[in-house]
Write a protein that holds these residues in place. Structure first.
Motif, mmCIF file in Angstrom:
data_model
loop_
_atom_site.group_PDB
_atom_site.id
_atom_site.type_symbol
_atom_site.label_atom_id
_atom_site.label_comp_id
_atom_site.label_asym_id
_atom_site.label_seq_id
_atom_site.Cartn_x
_atom_site.Cartn_y
_atom_site.Cartn_z
ATOM 1 N N GLU A 149 -20.102 -27.178 -18.129
ATOM 2 C CA GLU A 149 -20.692 -28.414 -18.646
ATOM 3 C C GLU A 149 -20.820 -28.253 -20.156
ATOM 4 O OE1 GLU A 149 -24.211 -30.170 -16.717
ATOM 5 O OE2 GLU A 149 -23.946 -28.608 -15.208
ATOM 6 N N SER A 204 -20.585 -35.701 -23.764
ATOM 7 C CA SER A 204 -20.844 -34.634 -22.797
ATOM 8 C C SER A 204 -19.890 -34.783 -21.629
ATOM 9 C CB SER A 204 -22.298 -34.679 -22.310
ATOM 10 O OG SER A 204 -22.567 -35.897 -21.643
ATOM 11 N N ASN A 308 -25.519 -33.499 -14.254
ATOM 12 C CA ASN A 308 -26.140 -32.204 -14.518
ATOM 13 C C ASN A 308 -26.116 -31.383 -13.240
ATOM 14 O OD1 ASN A 308 -27.544 -30.090 -15.615
ATOM 15 N ND2 ASN A 308 -29.536 -31.081 -15.514
ATOM 16 N N ARG A 311 -29.449 -29.312 -10.334
ATOM 17 C CA ARG A 311 -30.760 -29.868 -10.650
ATOM 18 C C ARG A 311 -31.768 -29.484 -9.563
ATOM 19 N NH1 ARG A 311 -29.145 -36.030 -11.149
ATOM 20 N NH2 ARG A 311 -27.870 -35.324 -9.385
#
Length: 351
Positions: A149, A204, A308, A311
């Motif tokens: 990431e 991102s 993300n 998590r």
């Protein structure tokens, strides 16, 4: 899930639940400390200004500064719990699922990203910071792969803070004049902070690197048109010896991408119909246009998104191995991308 993995995850779930309970208790205190530290910061700034006129408040300012300093070093319980999960538990799960996987919670391979030449394009020209999280390196069906990431940061003007700084300067101006007149200070202080800039994320996504088993020398870059600045397109026209723009027989790709190659023949050789179709499928499935480059037999791939991995919710009780099932699915997602791109079948053979 086999019995050995289930037993391993149940053991880790019991351990993590104990850590979670500790973090929840500490988090109650942290919820008080965090806003209080922000209030202290504002109060200290105000006192620093007042101290110019009333120095007697200096001891109070110092005392509050010490308290703020101590608050600053109180760790966020959520971050501590996340570190336990990502640094102690996840590497073992990765290794269990694929013995070649090496996992790191932070970082990225700077050389691999530089070799992709993606960040050399104008869209990323103003990048000041690059951060990597959940970095994975290993093999999938004997294909060397890397996933991470990644976030790109740039400086952006904060007009609210800049305007606030100007207003504060106007307020302090009479104080500065008063000090110069009555204290005989001929050296004026710079009370205007200037333009205030914040460092913010502007892109991102998930970065992937793989050997896609097609032997060639040269480069091919697929840039989504929304990421390809006009100035860079003009540069390619003025300097045709660098990269040449090509079109392929796929309306979806031509409508959404500018494709550049160091050699026209290489470009069409690399971008087979099969590969283009699979890039289109991933693009439609993820509802995002990946940035893709092919450099000397290697494939580099960035899917823009704000997802993300891994998590957690600190308030969710960890009862058994089922807590880790979403993480296992996310780990398997890496292999899924490789298979969706058909890299595992070695449909192109290096000579």
């Amino acid at each position: 899930m086999d019995d050995q993995l289930k037993s391993f995850l149940n053991e880790k779930a019991e351990y993590l639940e104990k850590e979670r309970i500790k973090a929840v208790k500490k988090n109650y205190f942290y919820k008080i400390v965090k806003p209080l530290s922000k209030i202290l910061k504002v109060v200290i700034i105000i006192l620093l200004v007042i101290n110019i006129i009333i120095p007697v408040l200096v001891p109070i300012t110092i005392a509050l500064g010490v308290i703020y300093f101590l608050f600053y070093f109180i760790n966020d319980p959520k971050e501590v719990f996340e570190a336990t999960l990502k640094e102690d538990i996840l590497p073992k799960i990765f290794s269990y699922i694929n013995t070649t996987y090496k996992y790191s919670s932070l970082g990225y391979n700077k050389k691999t990203l530089a070799d992709s030449e993606i960040i050399s394009k104008g869209f990323f020209a103003n990048t000041v910071i690059i951060e990597g999280e959940d970095y994975v390196k290993g093999q999938i069906d004997n294909i060397d792969v890397e996933f991470v990431e990644i976030k790109f940061y740039r400086n952006e003007t904060n007009y609210t803070k800049t305007a606030g700084g100007c207003l504060l300067s106007l307020i302090l101006l009479p104080v500065e004049i008063f000090k110069n007149i009555f204290h005989g200070d001929t050296q004026s202080d710079d009370i205007f902070p200037g333009v205030v800039q914040d460092t913010n994320v502007f892109f991102s996504g998930l970065f992937m690197h793989a050997d896609f088993h097609k032997d060639f020398s040269g480069k091919v870059v697929m840039l989504p048109k929304k990421n390809d600045r006009k100035i860079d397109q003009l540069y390619e026209i003025l300097d045709p010896k660098n990269l040449t723009k090509i079109n392929i027989e796929n309306p979806h790709i031509n409508d959404n991408y500018n494709i550049y190659t160091s050699d026209i023949q290489t470009g069409y050789y690399v971008l087979s119909q099969n590969l283009i179709d699979r890039i289109r499928i991933i693009s439609e499935k993820e509802n995002a246009l990946p940035i893709v480059s092919f450099i000397n037999g290697k494939m580099y791939f960035i899917i823009p998104w704000n997802k993300n991995f891994f998590r957690f919710n600190l308030n969710t009780k960890i009862e058994n191995e089922s807590f880790f099932l979403p993480y296992i699915n996310e780990i398997n997602y890496f292999e899924k991308i490789v298979k969706e791109l058909n890299l595992d079948t070695r449909i192109w053979t290096k000579v």
